[in-house]
Design a protein around this motif. Structure first.
Motif, PDB file in Angstrom:
ATOM      1  N   TYR B  32       0.869  -1.274   0.065  1.00  0.00           N
ATOM      2  CA  TYR B  32      -0.150   0.061   0.081  1.00  0.00           C
ATOM      3  C   TYR B  32       1.020   1.231   0.050  1.00  0.00           C
ATOM      4  O   TYR B  32       2.030   1.288   0.289  1.00  0.00           O
ATOM      5  N   GLN B  34       0.315   5.685   0.582  1.00  0.00           N
ATOM      6  CA  GLN B  34      -0.491   6.969   0.837  1.00  0.00           C
ATOM      7  C   GLN B  34       0.070   8.229   0.754  1.00  0.00           C
ATOM      8  O   GLN B  34       1.169   8.328   0.674  1.00  0.00           O
ATOM      9  N   TYR B  36      -0.680  12.306   1.813  1.00  0.00           N
ATOM     10  CA  TYR B  36      -0.958  13.135   2.809  1.00  0.00           C
ATOM     11  C   TYR B  36      -0.811  14.554   2.568  1.00  0.00           C
ATOM     12  O   TYR B  36       0.457  14.615   1.684  1.00  0.00           O
ATOM     13  N   PRO B  44      -0.141  16.289   9.268  1.00  0.00           N
ATOM     14  CA  PRO B  44      -0.335  15.776   8.014  1.00  0.00           C
ATOM     15  C   PRO B  44      -1.829  15.290   7.790  1.00  0.00           C
ATOM     16  O   PRO B  44      -2.501  14.803   8.847  1.00  0.00           O
ATOM     17  N   PHE B  46      -4.626  12.763   5.572  1.00  0.00           N
ATOM     18  CA  PHE B  46      -4.673  11.700   4.513  1.00  0.00           C
ATOM     19  C   PHE B  46      -5.414  12.292   3.596  1.00  0.00           C
ATOM     20  O   PHE B  46      -6.608  12.859   3.676  1.00  0.00           O
ATOM     21  N   LEU B  49      -5.204   6.655  -0.607  1.00  0.00           N
ATOM     22  CA  LEU B  49      -4.527   5.140  -0.318  1.00  0.00           C
ATOM     23  C   LEU B  49      -4.604   4.577  -1.835  1.00  0.00           C
ATOM     24  O   LEU B  49      -5.731   4.235  -2.252  1.00  0.00           O
ATOM     25  N   GLU B  93       3.762   1.347   3.691  1.00  0.00           N
ATOM     26  CA  GLU B  93       3.461   0.607   5.011  1.00  0.00           C
ATOM     27  C   GLU B  93       4.861  -0.147   5.065  1.00  0.00           C
ATOM     28  O   GLU B  93       5.376  -0.525   4.288  1.00  0.00           O
ATOM     29  N   SER B  97       5.337  -3.924   9.118  1.00  0.00           N
ATOM     30  CA  SER B  97       3.967  -3.339   9.497  1.00  0.00           C
ATOM     31  C   SER B  97       4.026  -3.184  10.842  1.00  0.00           C
ATOM     32  O   SER B  97       4.532  -1.904  11.052  1.00  0.00           O
ATOM     33  N   ASN B  98       3.172  -3.738  11.522  1.00  0.00           N
ATOM     34  CA  ASN B  98       2.942  -3.447  12.832  1.00  0.00           C
ATOM     35  C   ASN B  98       2.139  -1.962  12.730  1.00  0.00           C
ATOM     36  O   ASN B  98       2.292  -1.292  13.777  1.00  0.00           O
ATOM     37  N   TYR B  99       1.430  -1.560  12.005  1.00  0.00           N
ATOM     38  CA  TYR B  99       0.600  -0.561  11.617  1.00  0.00           C
ATOM     39  C   TYR B  99       1.714   0.562  11.701  1.00  0.00           C
ATOM     40  O   TYR B  99       1.374   1.876  12.305  1.00  0.00           O
ATOM     41  N   GLN B 100       2.928   0.593  11.253  1.00  0.00           N
ATOM     42  CA  GLN B 100       3.866   1.810  10.938  1.00  0.00           C
ATOM     43  C   GLN B 100       3.943   2.029   9.537  1.00  0.00           C
ATOM     44  O   GLN B 100       3.711   1.481   8.779  1.00  0.00           O
ATOM     45  N   LEU B 101       4.137   3.338   9.155  1.00  0.00           N
ATOM     46  CA  LEU B 101       4.510   3.914   8.022  1.00  0.00           C
ATOM     47  C   LEU B 101       5.850   4.550   7.867  1.00  0.00           C
ATOM     48  O   LEU B 101       6.374   4.974   8.851  1.00  0.00           O
ATOM     49  N   TRP B 103       7.936   7.419   6.044  1.00  0.00           N
ATOM     50  CA  TRP B 103       7.384   8.703   5.342  1.00  0.00           C
ATOM     51  C   TRP B 103       8.540   9.323   4.601  1.00  0.00           C
ATOM     52  O   TRP B 103       9.596   8.936   4.677  1.00  0.00           O
ATOM     53  N   GLY B 104       8.147   9.919   3.373  1.00  0.00           N
ATOM     54  CA  GLY B 104       9.000  10.662   2.657  1.00  0.00           C
ATOM     55  C   GLY B 104       9.010  12.047   3.113  1.00  0.00           C
ATOM     56  O   GLY B 104       8.208  12.457   4.001  1.00  0.00           O
TER      57      GLY B 104
END
Lengths: 115, 113
Positions: B32, B34, B36, B44, B46, B49, B93, B97-101, B103-104
């Protein structure tokens, strides 16, 4: 409206003087994040909570601590701020139960200045 | 390690034209991606996605493409307006994962009247 609220918006502290930043959310999300963002840089993840489980990034200095007393609130403690800790601190939330992917909802941030 | 690159130079676009922002990534194949928007002094927000099996995603004047071969996403704003001026960040993602992103650093977009 459901939201993520950070207090204060601006915080000035002295070198070495402990400071606490707060974050509250009404989204009932189970995941909460703390990021540090410096000018023109990507947000840097400091730690996150997945429910009550605390996850510390490997490169987060020991000077940074966090508490999450309940689902709605999360705190960032900086025990001895240095000049290099001056930055925008962002709190974000996401939900693992949405069936989707971790879209993150951010607060407006706290701008920390260290004198 | 996973890395995201966004153009660090500000992009200046004339009002009414299409703005195109680029996000390149290396050493990873995210499922995935995303996008922002971040206004000065704010967190940020959203926008969109897109999944790896989706070539394109649209939302009003916004369009995102995802090319897993080129390891690149393009973010388009059509009929741009001065109110679209902001910094746009892409996020992937993380591998664990573990629900982390990941980022640029974002690209600053300036729409001139």
């Amino acid at each position: 409206d459901a939201m993520v609220i950070q207090n204060p918006r601006y915080q000035v502290t002295q070198f070495g003087k402990p400071v606490t930043l707060s974050c509250s959310q009404t989204l009932n999300h189970n995941v909460m994040y703390w990021y540090q963002q410096k000018s023109s840089q990507a947000p840097k993840l400091l730690f996150h909570y997945y429910d009550k489980d605390f996850n510390n990034e490997a490169d987060t200095p020991d000077n940074f601590q966090s508490r999450r007393p309940n689902t709605s609130f999360c705190f960032l403690d900086i025990r001895s701020p240095g000049l290099g800790d001056a930055a925008m601190y962002l709190c974000a939330t996401s939900s693992s139960s949405s069936g989707g992917r971790p879209i993150q909802y951010f607060g407006a941030g706290t701008r920390l200045s260290v004198l | 390690s996973q890395k995201i690159e966004q153009n660090s130079e500000a992009l200046n676009i004339q009002e009414g034209k299409t703005a195109t922002l680029t996000c390149n990534y290396t050493n990873y194949s995210p499922a995935y991606l995303q996008w922002y928007r971040q206004d000065p002094g704010r967190g940020p927000v959203f926008l969109l996605l897109i999944r790896e099996n989706e070539k394109e995603k649209r939302k009003e004047r916004l369009k995102v493409t995802f090319d897993t071969t080129l390891k690149q996403s393009l973010f388009h704003i059509t009929a741009s307006q001065p109110a679209d001026s902001a910094t746009y960040l892409c996020a992937l993602e993380g591998a664990d994962s573990n629900y982390q992103l990941i980022w640029g650093a974002g690209t600053k977009l300036i729409i001139k009247p």
